[in-house]
Design an enzyme around this catalytic site. Structure first.
Site, mmCIF file in Angstrom:
data_model
loop_
_atom_site.group_PDB
_atom_site.id
_atom_site.type_symbol
_atom_site.label_atom_id
_atom_site.label_comp_id
_atom_site.label_asym_id
_atom_site.label_seq_id
_atom_site.Cartn_x
_atom_site.Cartn_y
_atom_site.Cartn_z
ATOM 1 N N ALA A 65 0.842 -0.609 -0.244
ATOM 2 C CA ALA A 65 0.017 -0.187 0.336
ATOM 3 C C ALA A 65 0.954 1.107 0.084
ATOM 4 C CB ALA A 65 -0.672 0.225 1.084
ATOM 5 N N GLY A 110 1.133 -5.318 0.365
ATOM 6 C CA GLY A 110 0.032 -5.206 0.396
ATOM 7 C C GLY A 110 -0.435 -6.022 -1.456
ATOM 8 N N GLU A 113 -0.484 -9.564 -0.588
ATOM 9 C CA GLU A 113 -1.534 -9.909 -0.078
ATOM 10 C C GLU A 113 -2.747 -10.423 -1.830
ATOM 11 O OE1 GLU A 113 -1.957 -6.635 2.562
ATOM 12 O OE2 GLU A 113 -2.483 -8.065 3.954
ATOM 13 N N GLU A 133 4.790 -5.243 7.332
ATOM 14 C CA GLU A 133 3.697 -4.792 8.317
ATOM 15 C C GLU A 133 4.241 -4.056 9.438
ATOM 16 O OE1 GLU A 133 2.355 -6.679 5.893
ATOM 17 O OE2 GLU A 133 0.791 -5.143 4.466
HETATM 18 N N1 DAK Z 1 4.366 2.787 -1.212
HETATM 19 C C1 DAK Z 1 4.792 4.780 -1.436
HETATM 20 N N2 DAK Z 1 6.274 4.573 -2.054
HETATM 21 C C2 DAK Z 1 6.994 3.136 -1.876
HETATM 22 C C3 DAK Z 1 6.687 1.671 -1.433
HETATM 23 C C4 DAK Z 1 5.338 1.573 -0.990
HETATM 24 N N3 DAK Z 1 4.727 1.165 -0.183
HETATM 25 N N4 DAK Z 1 7.614 0.910 -2.215
HETATM 26 C C5 DAK Z 1 8.287 2.164 -2.555
HETATM 27 N N5 DAK Z 1 8.492 3.139 -2.633
HETATM 28 C C6 DAK Z 1 8.392 4.408 -3.581
HETATM 29 C C7 DAK Z 1 10.065 5.107 -2.530
HETATM 30 O O1 DAK Z 1 9.247 5.767 -2.163
HETATM 31 C C8 DAK Z 1 10.777 5.393 -4.259
HETATM 32 O O2 DAK Z 1 10.162 6.515 -4.529
HETATM 33 P P1 DAK Z 1 11.621 7.619 -4.572
HETATM 34 O O3 DAK Z 1 11.876 8.210 -3.280
HETATM 35 O O4 DAK Z 1 12.204 8.097 -4.954
HETATM 36 O O5 DAK Z 1 10.069 8.824 -4.922
HETATM 37 C C9 DAK Z 1 10.532 4.470 -5.479
HETATM 38 O O6 DAK Z 1 9.406 3.595 -4.973
HETATM 39 C C10 DAK Z 1 11.520 3.413 -5.733
HETATM 40 O O7 DAK Z 1 11.747 3.146 -3.997
HETATM 41 P P2 DAK Z 1 13.629 2.252 -3.805
HETATM 42 O O8 DAK Z 1 14.368 3.566 -3.942
HETATM 43 O O9 DAK Z 1 13.063 2.258 -2.214
HETATM 44 O O10 DAK Z 1 14.006 0.981 -4.366
HETATM 45 P P3 DAK Z 1 14.827 0.147 -3.698
HETATM 46 O O11 DAK Z 1 14.709 -1.013 -4.935
HETATM 47 O O12 DAK Z 1 15.970 0.651 -3.174
HETATM 48 O O13 DAK Z 1 13.951 -0.649 -2.592
HETATM 49 C C11 DAK Z 1 11.607 -2.195 -1.315
HETATM 50 C C12 DAK Z 1 13.048 -1.331 -3.174
HETATM 51 C C13 DAK Z 1 10.869 -2.409 -2.149
HETATM 52 C C14 DAK Z 1 12.614 -2.964 -0.713
HETATM 53 C C15 DAK Z 1 11.704 -0.797 -1.135
HETATM 54 O O14 DAK Z 1 10.700 0.580 -1.399
HETATM 55 C C16 DAK Z 1 10.570 -0.823 0.678
HETATM 56 O O15 DAK Z 1 11.481 -1.506 1.533
HETATM 57 N N6 DAK Z 1 9.087 -0.179 -0.005
HETATM 58 C C17 DAK Z 1 8.660 -0.523 0.932
HETATM 59 C C18 DAK Z 1 7.505 -2.319 1.436
HETATM 60 C C19 DAK Z 1 7.471 -1.908 1.903
HETATM 61 O O16 DAK Z 1 7.171 -2.213 3.220
HETATM 62 N N7 DAK Z 1 5.273 -2.751 1.705
HETATM 63 C C20 DAK Z 1 4.795 -2.034 2.760
HETATM 64 C C21 DAK Z 1 3.593 -0.986 2.615
HETATM 65 S S1 DAK Z 1 2.829 -1.683 4.229
HETATM 66 C C22 DAK Z 1 -4.092 -0.978 5.929
HETATM 67 C C23 DAK Z 1 -4.996 -2.420 4.747
HETATM 68 C C24 DAK Z 1 -3.508 -2.874 3.920
HETATM 69 C C25 DAK Z 1 -2.399 -1.958 4.341
HETATM 70 C C26 DAK Z 1 -2.609 -1.343 5.078
HETATM 71 C C27 DAK Z 1 -3.629 -0.120 5.456
HETATM 72 N N8 DAK Z 1 -6.185 -1.553 5.768
HETATM 73 C C28 DAK Z 1 -6.839 -1.724 5.783
HETATM 74 C C29 DAK Z 1 -6.068 0.177 6.608
HETATM 75 C C30 DAK Z 1 -0.923 -2.461 3.693
HETATM 76 C C31 DAK Z 1 0.394 -1.958 4.301
HETATM 77 C C32 DAK Z 1 1.729 -1.895 3.349
HETATM 78 O O17 DAK Z 1 1.326 -3.260 2.052
#
Ligand code: DAK
Length: 259
Positions: A65, A110, A113, A133
């Protein structure tokens, strides 16, 4: 229909739905979720589509997400975001057509998921899976605690979710999270082979199987078997059943009409 964050293409009986926000690693913001919602409706209404492939553009399937959007949510807007996401994921899961997730890269939070709301997952050898998460102070909210457990079992799901560990494609294959792993350059072609193999079967029967399996896993075996019998009976009201069986007996080509 025109979309900004997704691309929907039809190739014969197969639709390829690509999430295309590569700058944000295809992270799911509200706009992308709303577009996915519309695209699923479009696919549902199209009688010529028998199978769907869901994939991502660039190096991610979906990196979760959108954290940039989520960081400013309050209780009310967080709830709204969650309701939207859950609605879309459930719509995908209950779509009366099979969906293959072709996981080309990061499938985190997400994104993992989303792949689990699909019927079958195949992956590129570069794919990475995880539910990170708890490292962000939240719980998986788009079905991760439920669907991961059903796919890989209690112990493995708890380990992955509690540790926020990210695993590669081979480990995902070993634990049963994905069915097959391919070299990145072959993934989409292999997804199309699989989708076309499914699309060559009787579509109504395939959709009944999806309903029977998905519902059956939630309920007791006797109710599930009775639901299976009900759907089995329904098959005999279709032209596809007549065509399929006549073709077998007469040794002629099968021709399913989705009727
Ligand atoms: N959201 C927004 N932007 C993201 C992102 C994300 N999840 N993942 C990556 N990006 C963006 C980065 O900020 C970066 O943007 P700029 O800085 O270039 O503007 C760009 O994508 C490239 O990412 P990186 O520079 O970080 O790329 P790397 O290859 O170095 O790293 C990575 C890749 C996938 C390891 C890293 O980007 C990362 O750790 N990303 C976050 C992964 C993560 O934690 N995903 C889980 C998100 S939490 C809900 C239901 C569901 C959810 C929430 C609420 N409710 C019922 C209310 C779900 C939650 C989630 O999914």
């Amino acid at each position: 229909m025109e979309y900004r964050n997704i691309v929907l293409l039809k190739e014969g009986k197969v639709a390829v739905l690509t999430i295309s926000r590569p700058k944000a690693l295809n992270a799911l913001n509200s706009e992308t979720l709303k577009e996915l919602d519309l695209a699923i409706d479009e696919i549902a209404k199209d009688d010529e589509i028998y199978a769907v492939i869901l994939t991502g553009e660039g190096k991610a399937f979906v990196a979760g997400a959108d954290i940039t959007e989520m960081k400013d949510l309050d209780v009310m807007s967080g709830r709204k975001f969650g309701i939207l996401g859950n609605k879309v994921f459930r719509k995908l899961e209950t779509l009366e057509k099979p969906i293959i997730a072709a996981v080309n890269g990061f499938a985190l939070g997400g994104g993992c998921e989303l792949s689990m709301a699909c019927d079958i997952r195949i992956a590129s050898s570069k794919a990475k899976f995880g539910q990170p998460e708890v490292g962000l102070g939240i719980t998986p909210g788009f079905g991760g605690t439920q669907r991961l457990t059903r796919l890989v079992g209690l112990g493995m799901a708890k380990e992955l979710i509690y540790t926020a560990k990210i695993i590669g494609a081979e480990e995902a294959l070993r634990i049963g999270l994905v069915n097959k792993v391919f070299e990145p350059e072959n993934l989409l072609a292999e997804a199309k082979v699989l989708a076309n193999t499914i699309a060559a079967q009787a579509p109504i029967a395939v959709s009944f199987c999806k309903a029977a399996i998905n519902k059956g896993i939630q309920i007791d075996i006797d109710t599930a078997l009775s639901y299976e019998s009900e759907l089995f009976g329904e098959c005999f009201s279709t032209e596809d059943q007549k065509n399929g069986m006549i073709a077998f007996v007469q040794k002629t080509e099968k021709c399913f009409m989705n009727k």
